[in-house]
Design a protein around this motif. Structure first.
Motif, PDB file in Angstrom:
ATOM      1  N   PRO A  75       0.833  -1.197   0.000  1.00  0.00           N
ATOM      2  CA  PRO A  75       0.000   0.000   0.000  1.00  0.00           C
ATOM      3  C   PRO A  75       0.874   1.256   0.000  1.00  0.00           C
ATOM      4  N   LEU A  76       0.261   2.409  -0.206  1.00  0.00           N
ATOM      5  CA  LEU A  76       0.993   3.670  -0.271  1.00  0.00           C
ATOM      6  C   LEU A  76       1.311   4.233   1.107  1.00  0.00           C
ATOM      7  N   LEU A  77       0.387   4.036   2.039  1.00  0.00           N
ATOM      8  CA  LEU A  77       0.535   4.607   3.374  1.00  0.00           C
ATOM      9  C   LEU A  77      -0.248   3.760   4.361  1.00  0.00           C
ATOM     10  N   ILE A  78       0.315   3.608   5.555  1.00  0.00           N
ATOM     11  CA  ILE A  78      -0.351   2.894   6.639  1.00  0.00           C
ATOM     12  C   ILE A  78      -0.326   3.786   7.871  1.00  0.00           C
ATOM     13  N   LEU A  88       8.447  -4.540   3.885  1.00  0.00           N
ATOM     14  CA  LEU A  88       7.417  -4.630   2.849  1.00  0.00           C
ATOM     15  C   LEU A  88       7.499  -3.479   1.842  1.00  0.00           C
ATOM     16  N   ASN A  89       8.399  -2.539   2.084  1.00  0.00           N
ATOM     17  CA  ASN A  89       8.577  -1.369   1.206  1.00  0.00           C
ATOM     18  C   ASN A  89       7.353  -0.470   1.164  1.00  0.00           C
ATOM     19  N   ILE A  90       6.667  -0.344   2.294  1.00  0.00           N
ATOM     20  CA  ILE A  90       5.552   0.589   2.384  1.00  0.00           C
ATOM     21  C   ILE A  90       6.150   1.989   2.488  1.00  0.00           C
ATOM     22  N   LEU A 140      10.054   5.923   3.873  1.00  0.00           N
ATOM     23  CA  LEU A 140      11.018   4.918   3.453  1.00  0.00           C
ATOM     24  C   LEU A 140      12.078   5.538   2.539  1.00  0.00           C
ATOM     25  N   ILE A 141      13.323   5.481   2.982  1.00  0.00           N
ATOM     26  CA  ILE A 141      14.451   5.987   2.205  1.00  0.00           C
ATOM     27  C   ILE A 141      15.550   4.933   2.284  1.00  0.00           C
ATOM     28  N   ASP A 142      15.971   4.448   1.123  1.00  0.00           N
ATOM     29  CA  ASP A 142      17.016   3.403   1.066  1.00  0.00           C
ATOM     30  C   ASP A 142      16.679   2.203   1.944  1.00  0.00           C
ATOM     31  N   LYS A 143      15.421   1.750   1.840  1.00  0.00           N
ATOM     32  CA  LYS A 143      14.945   0.525   2.489  1.00  0.00           C
ATOM     33  C   LYS A 143      14.837   0.608   4.010  1.00  0.00           C
TER      34      LYS A 143
END
Length: 195
Positions: free
Chosen positions: A113-116, A139-141, A159-162
């Motif tokens: 998803p884009l945002l949680i 999960l790269n959210i 999320l920046i650089d995982k």
């Protein structure tokens, strides 16, 4: 506190029914009951979902915001499945439509998803700030909000650089969101529900 001694698979979890209205997350195969939460928890969750829906409509994004109806399969290690039920999930409309004819679970092989948003309560504080932060980053959210009425602060993790970089907002601070860059909400407005 786990309520089952037998561990469940994802498929068993999706079909589990104990005859009550209790909602459960699945953590390493164990059912974890979700507390009802305070009225404040529900009010903050409802307010944010409404604000996200309004912002999506005003910017004409092909997204939806859903409150406590979408599960996220977690990548926790081990051989047992885990599933989280965030307070609010923002995702592409097409992805939501794909969930219409099956259990509303975003699995590991699907786009995140884009945002949680997770709204903190006494019983979830450690998990919201710890385990879920790690799980959602794997999960790269792209964006995760921890809304903490107990400490009157909102932590927005981007999320920046995982890995997540976080910024805390309190009082009259205007929330900065990469998902909703034009959203003009302060931390105080989120906690009071007043625009």
């Amino acid at each position: 506190m786990a309520t089952t001694t037998n561990r469940l698979t994802l498929a068993e979890y999706l079909h589990y029914n104990d005859g009550t209205d209790t909602r459960y997350e699945l953590v390493n195969g164990e059912l974890i009951p979700m507390s009802l939460g305070t009225g404040k928890h529900g009010e903050v969750t409802d307010f944010l979902n409404s604000q996200f829906c309004a912002e999506i409509q005003s910017t004409q994004q092909a997204w939806v915001s859903k409150q406590m109806v979408i599960c996220i399969q977690s990548p926790r290690g081990g051989r047992w499945d885990s599933v989280r039920i965030p307070d609010v999930v923002v995702l592409p409309l097409e992805q939501w439509r794909n969930l219409q004819n099956r259990e509303a679970v975003i699995t590991l092989n699907e786009p995140p998803p884009l945002l949680i948003v997770e709204v903190v309560s006494e019983s979830t504080k450690r998990t919201d700030y710890g385990a879920k932060q790690a799980e959602y980053s794997v999960l790269n959210i792209p964006e995760y909000w921890i809304v903490d009425p107990l400490e009157s602060k909102i932590t927005v993790l981007t999320l920046i650089d995982k890995w997540y970089e976080s910024i805390e907002f309190t009082g009259g601070d205007v929330i900065q969101s990469t998902t909703f860059p034009h959203l003009q909400l302060t931390a105080e407005q989120i906690f009071t529900g007043n625009l």
